[in-house]
Design an enzyme around this catalytic site. Structure first.
Site, PDB file in Angstrom:
ATOM      1  N   SER A 194       0.875  -1.181   0.000  1.00  0.00           N
ATOM      2  CA  SER A 194       0.000   0.000   0.000  1.00  0.00           C
ATOM      3  C   SER A 194       0.906   1.223   0.000  1.00  0.00           C
ATOM      4  O   SER A 194       2.083   1.131   0.385  1.00  0.00           O
ATOM      5  CB  SER A 194      -0.852  -0.001   1.271  1.00  0.00           C
ATOM      6  OG  SER A 194      -1.404   1.274   1.515  1.00  0.00           O
TER       7      SER A 194
ATOM      8  N   TYR B  98      -2.439  -1.317  10.367  1.00  0.00           N
ATOM      9  CA  TYR B  98      -2.401  -1.450   8.906  1.00  0.00           C
ATOM     10  C   TYR B  98      -1.062  -0.936   8.346  1.00  0.00           C
ATOM     11  O   TYR B  98      -0.386  -1.617   7.568  1.00  0.00           O
ATOM     12  CB  TYR B  98      -3.573  -0.675   8.299  1.00  0.00           C
ATOM     13  CG  TYR B  98      -3.699  -0.810   6.802  1.00  0.00           C
ATOM     14  CD1 TYR B  98      -4.333  -1.919   6.241  1.00  0.00           C
ATOM     15  CD2 TYR B  98      -3.197   0.154   5.934  1.00  0.00           C
ATOM     16  CE1 TYR B  98      -4.468  -2.045   4.862  1.00  0.00           C
ATOM     17  CE2 TYR B  98      -3.321   0.039   4.561  1.00  0.00           C
ATOM     18  CZ  TYR B  98      -3.965  -1.060   4.028  1.00  0.00           C
ATOM     19  OH  TYR B  98      -4.088  -1.187   2.665  1.00  0.00           O
TER      20      TYR B  98
END
Ligand code: NAD
Length: 261
Positions: free
Chosen positions: A145, A158
């Site tokens: 990401s 995350y």
């Protein structure tokens, strides 16, 4: 299209929705054998398999939780039994949820780390063992990401998981380059998938995200799938241990646009 992908077997985790689904369809168009791992949205899987078949590819599905060793082993077993090989493995499954860090429970933390980080490790390890055993110069593609680089308050689990995937990819790429196994990351920016459905349904939140994207629009899943196909192809033969940012420029400090700063 990459003709060398025809007949190759690709396993994609978390492939019943979003980016995983787009990659499954793209590898199907490349006439690869596609193994769709899914954890939920079983109802989508039949349709994906049918679409791949219509495009001349072959596909099977295998339910499983990427954070469980036995499920990852079952996944590779099922690919081997159906297609006799595993040439490409895409660790795509991932989850996120917003929790301010001071309120984050151990359970919240573990849930995300188990899927995003441990699940990616288990997938890499299983793929590497298979490729070594069968002398396959395979490709592993991890989906990290922009948050492997951009800190993200309220999403510390995350961001930590994706930062971990970055160094996992680099370390494994270095370790297995001499065996001809290439391992890379794709770091998507903001892409139109179910993970963002609630946020993007709210016009204000959507506009706030869009403001962070120099190229001016929220990405489409197909724009990530095309990077995955390239990384799996021979066209990227000299690329390993790197992250390809497919983020419309999000990581390029958009607040400096127009001479600011
Ligand atoms: P998504 O929610 O549509 O896809 C995630 C998939 O992972 C789902 O199909 C889900 O069922 C599956 N999954 C969840 N837990 C699992 C488990 N334990 N085992 C197996 N599968 C499991 O969202 P997406 O955007 O397609 O996300 C795919 C990947 O892309 C994720 O790793 C996500 O972090 C990453 N990503 C997405 C964006 C974005 O903007 N969409 C941006 C950066 C990174």
């Amino acid at each position: 299209m990459y003709t060398e992908l025809e007949g190759k077997t690709v396993i994609i985790t978390g492939a019943s929705t979003g980016l995983g689904k787009a990659m499954a369809l793209r590898f199907g168009q490349e006439k690869a054998n596609v193994v769709i791992n899914y954890h939920s949205k079983e109802e989508n899987v039949k349709e994906i398999i049918q679409e791949i078949a219509q495009n001349g590819g072959r596909a099977i599905s295998q339910k499983g939780d990427v954070s469980k060793e036995e499920d990852i082993k079952a996944l590779i077993q099922s690919a081997h039994e159906s297609f006799g090989s595993v040439d490409i493995w895409v660790n795509n499954a991932g989850i996120e949820n917003e929790v301010p860090s001071e309120k984050m429970t151990l359970e919240n933390w573990k849930e995300v780390i188990d899927v995003n980080l441990t699940g990616t490790f288990l997938g890499c390890r299983e793929a590497i063992n298979y490729m070594l055993d069968h002398k396959i110069k395979g490709k592993i593609i991890n989906i990290s990401s922009v948050h492997e680089q951009i800190p993200w308050p309220h999403f510390v689990h995350y961001a930590t998981s994706k930062g971990g995937v970055k160094l996992m990819t680099e370390t494994l790429a270095l370790e297995f380059a001499p065996k001809g196994i290439r391992i890379n990351n794709i770091a998507p920016g903001a892409i139109e998938t179910p993970i963002n459905a609630v946020k993007f349904a709210d016009p204000e939140s959507r506009a706030a995200v869009q403001d962070l994207i120099p190229i001016g629009y929220i990405g489409k899943p197909e724009e990530i799938a095309s990077v995955a196909a390239w990384l799996a192809s021979n066209e990227s033969s000299y690329v390993t241990g790197t992250t390809i940012f497919a983020d419309g420029g999000m990581t390029k400090y958009p607040s400096f646009q127009g001479g600011n700063g």
